[in-house]
Design a protein around this motif. Structure first.
Motif, mmCIF file in Angstrom:
data_model
loop_
_atom_site.group_PDB
_atom_site.id
_atom_site.type_symbol
_atom_site.label_atom_id
_atom_site.label_comp_id
_atom_site.label_asym_id
_atom_site.label_seq_id
_atom_site.Cartn_x
_atom_site.Cartn_y
_atom_site.Cartn_z
ATOM 1 N N LEU A 42 22.740 -18.891 -58.628
ATOM 2 C CA LEU A 42 21.426 -18.317 -58.375
ATOM 3 C C LEU A 42 21.194 -17.874 -57.011
ATOM 4 O O LEU A 42 20.577 -17.033 -56.672
ATOM 5 C CB LEU A 42 20.382 -19.640 -58.342
ATOM 6 C CG LEU A 42 20.334 -20.283 -59.899
ATOM 7 C CD1 LEU A 42 19.468 -21.479 -59.966
ATOM 8 C CD2 LEU A 42 19.834 -19.235 -60.854
ATOM 9 N N ILE A 43 21.909 -18.587 -55.891
ATOM 10 C CA ILE A 43 21.930 -17.982 -54.970
ATOM 11 C C ILE A 43 22.675 -16.868 -54.592
ATOM 12 O O ILE A 43 22.463 -15.749 -53.807
ATOM 13 C CB ILE A 43 22.789 -18.999 -53.642
ATOM 14 C CG1 ILE A 43 21.722 -20.311 -53.565
ATOM 15 C CG2 ILE A 43 22.916 -18.563 -52.292
ATOM 16 C CD1 ILE A 43 22.610 -21.550 -52.872
ATOM 17 N N GLY A 44 23.926 -16.472 -55.516
ATOM 18 C CA GLY A 44 24.377 -15.381 -55.566
ATOM 19 C C GLY A 44 23.372 -13.935 -55.790
ATOM 20 O O GLY A 44 23.653 -13.004 -55.187
ATOM 21 N N ILE A 45 22.558 -14.376 -56.907
ATOM 22 C CA ILE A 45 21.627 -13.272 -57.186
ATOM 23 C C ILE A 45 20.916 -12.806 -56.071
ATOM 24 O O ILE A 45 20.605 -11.524 -55.755
ATOM 25 C CB ILE A 45 20.587 -13.988 -58.449
ATOM 26 C CG1 ILE A 45 21.381 -14.136 -59.573
ATOM 27 C CG2 ILE A 45 19.586 -13.109 -58.470
ATOM 28 C CD1 ILE A 45 20.469 -14.821 -60.732
ATOM 29 N N LEU A 46 20.168 -13.896 -55.251
ATOM 30 C CA LEU A 46 19.545 -13.433 -53.959
ATOM 31 C C LEU A 46 20.565 -12.587 -53.026
ATOM 32 O O LEU A 46 19.943 -11.552 -52.504
ATOM 33 C CB LEU A 46 18.949 -14.799 -53.348
ATOM 34 C CG LEU A 46 17.789 -15.435 -53.852
ATOM 35 C CD1 LEU A 46 17.436 -16.676 -52.981
ATOM 36 C CD2 LEU A 46 16.667 -14.528 -53.707
ATOM 37 N N ASP A 47 21.517 -12.925 -52.791
ATOM 38 C CA ASP A 47 22.660 -12.435 -52.085
ATOM 39 C C ASP A 47 22.814 -11.160 -52.457
ATOM 40 O O ASP A 47 22.781 -9.915 -51.665
ATOM 41 C CB ASP A 47 23.860 -13.086 -51.704
ATOM 42 C CG ASP A 47 24.869 -12.832 -50.532
ATOM 43 O OD1 ASP A 47 24.230 -11.968 -49.779
ATOM 44 O OD2 ASP A 47 26.034 -13.013 -50.873
ATOM 45 N N GLN A 48 23.149 -10.823 -53.546
ATOM 46 C CA GLN A 48 23.719 -9.372 -54.162
ATOM 47 C C GLN A 48 22.377 -8.759 -54.561
ATOM 48 O O GLN A 48 22.616 -7.297 -54.332
ATOM 49 C CB GLN A 48 24.240 -9.883 -55.537
ATOM 50 C CG GLN A 48 25.595 -10.531 -55.568
ATOM 51 C CD GLN A 48 26.768 -9.838 -54.788
ATOM 52 O OE1 GLN A 48 26.860 -8.412 -54.961
ATOM 53 N NE2 GLN A 48 27.583 -10.418 -54.127
ATOM 54 N N SER A 49 21.476 -9.229 -54.487
ATOM 55 C CA SER A 49 19.996 -8.181 -54.453
ATOM 56 C C SER A 49 19.305 -7.611 -53.232
ATOM 57 O O SER A 49 18.413 -6.963 -53.322
ATOM 58 C CB SER A 49 19.170 -9.143 -55.290
ATOM 59 O OG SER A 49 19.463 -9.425 -56.684
ATOM 60 N N ALA A 50 19.969 -8.335 -52.142
ATOM 61 C CA ALA A 50 19.321 -7.802 -50.941
ATOM 62 C C ALA A 50 19.156 -6.350 -50.728
ATOM 63 O O ALA A 50 18.224 -5.967 -50.260
ATOM 64 C CB ALA A 50 20.089 -8.437 -49.608
ATOM 65 N N ALA A 51 20.476 -5.360 -50.760
ATOM 66 C CA ALA A 51 20.326 -4.140 -50.554
ATOM 67 C C ALA A 51 19.335 -3.362 -51.390
ATOM 68 O O ALA A 51 18.365 -2.542 -51.102
ATOM 69 C CB ALA A 51 21.514 -3.649 -50.689
ATOM 70 N N THR A 52 19.341 -3.643 -52.730
ATOM 71 C CA THR A 52 18.424 -2.881 -53.716
ATOM 72 C C THR A 52 17.206 -3.511 -53.423
ATOM 73 O O THR A 52 16.102 -2.661 -53.519
ATOM 74 C CB THR A 52 18.879 -3.419 -55.216
ATOM 75 O OG1 THR A 52 20.386 -3.149 -55.390
ATOM 76 C CG2 THR A 52 17.872 -2.844 -56.262
ATOM 77 N N LEU B 115 21.405 -20.790 -47.263
ATOM 78 C CA LEU B 115 21.096 -19.348 -48.025
ATOM 79 C C LEU B 115 21.844 -18.431 -46.848
ATOM 80 O O LEU B 115 21.922 -18.464 -45.860
ATOM 81 C CB LEU B 115 19.804 -19.237 -48.091
ATOM 82 C CG LEU B 115 18.802 -19.965 -49.246
ATOM 83 C CD1 LEU B 115 17.554 -19.412 -49.136
ATOM 84 C CD2 LEU B 115 19.420 -20.006 -50.329
ATOM 85 N N PRO B 116 22.565 -17.355 -47.798
ATOM 86 C CA PRO B 116 23.178 -16.236 -47.090
ATOM 87 C C PRO B 116 22.149 -15.568 -46.211
ATOM 88 O O PRO B 116 20.950 -15.293 -46.352
ATOM 89 C CB PRO B 116 23.449 -15.145 -48.417
ATOM 90 C CG PRO B 116 23.617 -16.096 -49.362
ATOM 91 C CD PRO B 116 22.602 -17.054 -49.099
ATOM 92 N N ILE B 117 22.652 -15.090 -45.269
ATOM 93 C CA ILE B 117 21.653 -14.054 -44.342
ATOM 94 C C ILE B 117 21.130 -12.907 -44.832
ATOM 95 O O ILE B 117 19.996 -12.902 -44.635
ATOM 96 C CB ILE B 117 22.593 -13.911 -42.803
ATOM 97 C CG1 ILE B 117 22.774 -14.976 -42.151
ATOM 98 C CG2 ILE B 117 21.744 -12.841 -42.097
ATOM 99 C CD1 ILE B 117 23.820 -14.949 -41.089
ATOM 100 N N PRO B 118 21.705 -12.123 -45.737
ATOM 101 C CA PRO B 118 21.199 -11.168 -46.225
ATOM 102 C C PRO B 118 19.913 -11.708 -47.116
ATOM 103 O O PRO B 118 19.013 -10.979 -47.238
ATOM 104 C CB PRO B 118 22.140 -10.520 -47.309
ATOM 105 C CG PRO B 118 23.423 -10.816 -46.618
ATOM 106 C CD PRO B 118 23.147 -12.049 -46.237
#
Length: 341
Positions: free
Chosen positions: A51-61, A185-188
């Protein structure tokens, strides 16, 4: 003193209110359903790191989608976002990279490389958006033509300045933004949240945001009300360009290098998030909170596809299907709202 007591709401009024809320928050309902289905059917999906990865990977989009939403709400379209992202990223990487076509600039102290490259990238993006806006408003050129041309020109400029080569060897401080965490949480992800909170508030609570809604919904009425439509549209394009550049900068930090095609394919998911999020493609209506839900929904679908081992191209099929569904649902939602009145 005569005190008039308002009559209690009828069951019909309550039903109408719930239907209105359902239509307004449809993207969030779809997200909750998707999370529930994926968690129940895909092993490992409900893990915290997924779930955290979803937030991280979605940042640029998501950041690109936020800027695109501003332009669409203003009744315009911007197809240049992913090329703006690529050019801004390449410029930052060429300046401070030490490998490939990087020129190896240094700055003391080293951490200043982060705000320096970030400010430079956003400036490049904002200027590109500003040119788009001026051509649309002052030269009265169709925004589809303007931004499609900008897409091609900016991608060509990126190829030209880089010679088609990569720029690598970025300062560790830039790379740390993509890999670092704050409060778990990831910075992005924090940057993504900050962008949506800030621009969501601007869109809902400021004269600028209300003006964009008026211009996109009824330009003539907005002009009669004294709204400076041209200025608002130009600013919307400039903001979209700046946010696209921020998205490109985050992609650069994640990829650890820039290539001439960095950011390629970013526009479709961003557009899908805007459409799914309830922003009217005709302009004049929409909230960034819905777009945020659309971003997370697409991220959840991507994660589900990876975990199930389906081909990566499946994500593009899902995005296209969701965009089509959102477009088809828009007149239906309008009809339902009209019947409820």
């Amino acid at each position: 003193m005569d005190r008039t007591v308002a009559p209690p709401a009828s069951p019909t009024d309550d039903r109408r209110r719930w239907i209105e809320r359902g239509l307004e928050h449809l993207a969030w309902l779809l997200l909750l359903v998707a999370l529930a289905v994926f968690s129940a059917s895909i092993p490992g999906f409900s893990r915290a790191d997924t779930l955290i990865g979803i937030l991280d990977q979605s940042a640029a989009t998501g950041i690109l989608a936020a800027g695109l939403a501003l332009v669409i709400i203003a009744g315009q379209i911007d197809l240049s976002g992913e090329s703006v992202a690529g050019l801004a990223a390449m410029a930052a990487a060429m300046a401070f990279g030490t490998g490939g076509v990087g020129m190896g600039w240094t700055i003391d102290p080293a951490w200043l490389a982060v705000p320096a490259t970030l400010a430079g990238a956003i400036l490049i993006g904002a200027l590109a958006g500003l040119v788009n806006g001026v051509l649309v408003v002052q030269a009265r050129i169709n925004p589809f033509i303007v931004t499609l041309g900008a897409y091609m020109v900016l991608r060509g400029v990126t190829l030209w300045i880089s010679g088609g080569h990569r720029a690598a060897g970025l300062p560790a401080e830039i790379l740390a933004v993509a890999t670092g965490r704050a409060l778990g949480l990831p910075i992005p992800a924090w940057i993504l949240g900050a962008v949506f909170l800030a621009f969501g508030a601007v869109l809902r609570w400021t004269n600028f945001g209300r003006g964009l809604m008026q211009v996109g919904g009824d330009p003539q009425a907005a002009a009669h009300a004294g709204v400076r439509a041209g200025q608002l549209v130009v600013v919307a394009f400039a903001l979209a360009g700046g946010l696209a550049a921020l998205a490109g900068w985050l992609l650069l930090a994640r990829a650890t290098m820039a290539t001439a095609y960095l950011g390629f394919g970013l526009l479709l998911p961003a557009f899908a998030a805007v459409a799914i999020g309830g922003v009217s493609l005709k302009g004049g209506a929409g909230r960034l909170s819905g777009v945020f839900a659309g971003v997370l929904l697409l991220g959840a679908i991507d994660a589900a596809i990876r975990l199930t081992g389906l081909p990566a191209e499946t994500a593009q099929v899902a995005q296209a299907a969701l965009v089509l569904a959102a477009v088809l649902l828009e007149p239906l939602k309008t009809t339902i709202r009209e019947r409820l009145r």
